[in-house]
Design an enzyme around this catalytic site. Structure first.
Site, mmCIF file in Angstrom:
data_model
loop_
_atom_site.group_PDB
_atom_site.id
_atom_site.type_symbol
_atom_site.label_atom_id
_atom_site.label_comp_id
_atom_site.label_asym_id
_atom_site.label_seq_id
_atom_site.Cartn_x
_atom_site.Cartn_y
_atom_site.Cartn_z
ATOM 1 N N LYS A 114 0.861 -1.195 0.000
ATOM 2 C CA LYS A 114 0.000 0.000 0.000
ATOM 3 C C LYS A 114 0.886 1.229 0.000
ATOM 4 O O LYS A 114 2.020 1.187 0.476
ATOM 5 C CB LYS A 114 -0.874 0.030 1.260
ATOM 6 C CG LYS A 114 -2.089 0.899 1.119
ATOM 7 C CD LYS A 114 -3.225 0.117 0.478
ATOM 8 C CE LYS A 114 -4.485 0.907 0.356
ATOM 9 N NZ LYS A 114 -5.608 0.009 0.007
HETATM 10 N N1 GLU Z 1 -7.368 0.012 -3.501
HETATM 11 C C1 GLU Z 1 -8.044 -1.214 -3.737
HETATM 12 C C2 GLU Z 1 -8.077 -2.056 -2.483
HETATM 13 O O1 GLU Z 1 -7.891 -1.562 -1.405
HETATM 14 C C3 GLU Z 1 -7.475 -1.969 -4.925
HETATM 15 C C4 GLU Z 1 -6.065 -2.366 -4.803
HETATM 16 C C5 GLU Z 1 -5.495 -2.912 -6.108
HETATM 17 O O2 GLU Z 1 -6.225 -3.088 -7.065
HETATM 18 O O3 GLU Z 1 -4.288 -3.142 -6.135
HETATM 19 O O4 GLU Z 1 -8.360 -3.214 -2.525
#
Ligand code: GLU
Length: 424
Positions: A114
């Site tokens: 993240k």
């Molecule tokens: N931001 C989204 C999540 O928290 C998608 C993450 C992604 O597709 O890598 O799942």
């Protein structure tokens, strides 16, 4: 606290402490040894970067950003990037761990990661936002890539932001790198179906839960907190599947229509007014009273930590589906559990987005784009299989859905970790 604390977001809720204790509990449930549990909890890499941005005024302002790779035993890191004034290292670490679990729960070949920048993007001009994005992308370039860590949109980031990241990395590397980020526009390697995929996954999980509870979707009253990337398509999808969305909240306020909100009228109103508040025919609700609006299903689809102990005590819904990441605090979860309110946890309920990202990345690596039908077919199949596996396992383990999902995720990560052994 098993591993590193850093800075606390709020006195009563630290998302990192919360997530690491959940993983620890899952490890104990699975009778993993302490060394394995610690290895799974501890983030593999935490990168903190300074992001200087020349503002339109000519002044330079400093922002702080992070990219955290939590666990890559099952594959490259995967997870979004958020731009928000409350972003901090504990929050990003917690969200990166959630991504490790989420990717394992839906069984896609990724680890968890993240990123984020602490900035209120609503205060930036489009040019400032682009400069901030490009500088942040440059700063995290050494650790991201199609084979290492693949960012995606999250809170306050969108396909345009992904395009700037893709372009920055492509310029740096000297070859086109569409697989470095997902959630891109179609014209540069995005996939049909990515937009709305999280909401579709939430809808599939909601319907599957109702079916398992022997409830029919018809006239189930739903309240949705958040009317952004996830909340807005969700209101439409839930209504199309027969449910009655009776209340919606956004950052500016909340509305209630006991007979059910017309999703198209709401979308039109939001397009003009920039808020759900003021929808003709709706009553305005005090945001503090939002969760007490009479309902059957509550869906938090905005930020984390909103279902606190107090909210959990007063919530009228008999089911919660977590479309946001980390919307329920530990105390909130305990109260819901005591009250017998099933909660479909974020790592399952909102995994449609990352499954869509997986499909986009696979297409980019292959250089071969799929039709929308194939995309939707595979997304639905993946989400159904994940939900069913968690539901069955939850019966076997005798713990709630969140603990089951955590256990399934941790079990899969532990298996990969064990198989790979320890380097060197
Ligand atoms: N931001 C989204 C999540 O928290 C998608 C993450 C992604 O597709 O890598 O799942």
């Amino acid at each position: 606290m098993v591993t590193r604390p850093n800075e606390s977001v709020s006195e009563d809720f630290n998302p990192w402490t919360h997530v690491s204790s959940l993983i620890e509990r899952a490890g104990h449930l699975l009778q993993l040894d302490e060394g394995m549990i610690k290895r799974i909890i501890t983030p593999e890499r935490i990168l903190e970067v300074a992001v200087p941005v020349r503002m339109d005024s000519g002044n330079v302002e400093m922002f702080t950003g992070w990219r955290i790779q939590h666990d890559t035993s099952r594959g490259p890191g995967k997870g979004g990037i958020r731009f928000h004034q409350s972003v901090n290292v504990d929050e990003i670490a917690a969200l990166s761990a959630d991504m490790s679990i989420k990717c394992a729960v839906v069984n896609i070949p990724y680890g968890g990661a993240k990123g984020g920048v602490r900035v209120d993007p609503t205060t930036l001009s489009p040019a400032e936002l682009e400069r901030l994005t490009r500088r942040y992308a440059f700063s995290i370039a050494p650790v991201i890539g199609p084979e290492t860590d693949i960012p995606a949109p999250d809170v306050n980031t969108d396909p345009q932001v992904m395009s700037w990241i893709m372009d920055t990395i492509t310029m740096l590397r000297g070859y086109s790198a569409p697989g470095v980020v997902t959630g891109k526009p179609l014209a540069i390697g995005g996939t049909l179906g990515h937009a709305g995929a999280t909401s579709l996954g939430v809808t599939i999980c909601t319907l599957a839960l109702l079916k398992n509870l022997a409830r029919s979707p018809e006239n189930e009253r739903v309240i949705v907190q958040g009317y952004g990337k996830v909340g807005s398509p969700l209101v439409k999808l839930l209504s199309e599947r027969g449910m009655k969305v009776v209340a919606v909240a956004d950052v500016k306020g909340a509305i209630h229509v006991p007979e059910g909100i017309d999703p198209d009228a709401l979308a039109r109103h939001y397009g003009e007014a920039g808020t759900v508040v003021g929808l003709p025919g709706s009553d305005t609700v005090d945001p503090d009273q939002f969760w007490s609006v009479p309902s059957d299903i509550a869906i938090p689809a905005a930020l984390g930590g909103v279902i606190t102990e107090k909210v959990a005590e007063t919530i009228t819904a008999s089911v919660v589906v977590e479309a946001a990441n980390g919307p329920t605090t530990g105390e909130g979860a305990a109260v819901l559990h005591e009250r017998g309110v099933p909660v479909v946890p974020d790592v399952l309920a909102n995994a449609g987005g990352v499954v869509a990202s997986y499909f986009e990345w696979a297409q980019d690596l292959q250089g071969y784009m799929w039709e929308k039908e194939l995309f939707h077919q595979r997304l639905e199949k993946t989400m159904h299989e994940a939900f069913d596996a968690i539901w069955i396992r939850h019966g076997e383990l005798g713990v709630n859905l969140r603990e089951t999902a955590l256990a399934v995720g941790v079990e899969r990560i532990a298996e990969a970790t064990r198989l790979r052994g320890l380097f060197p």
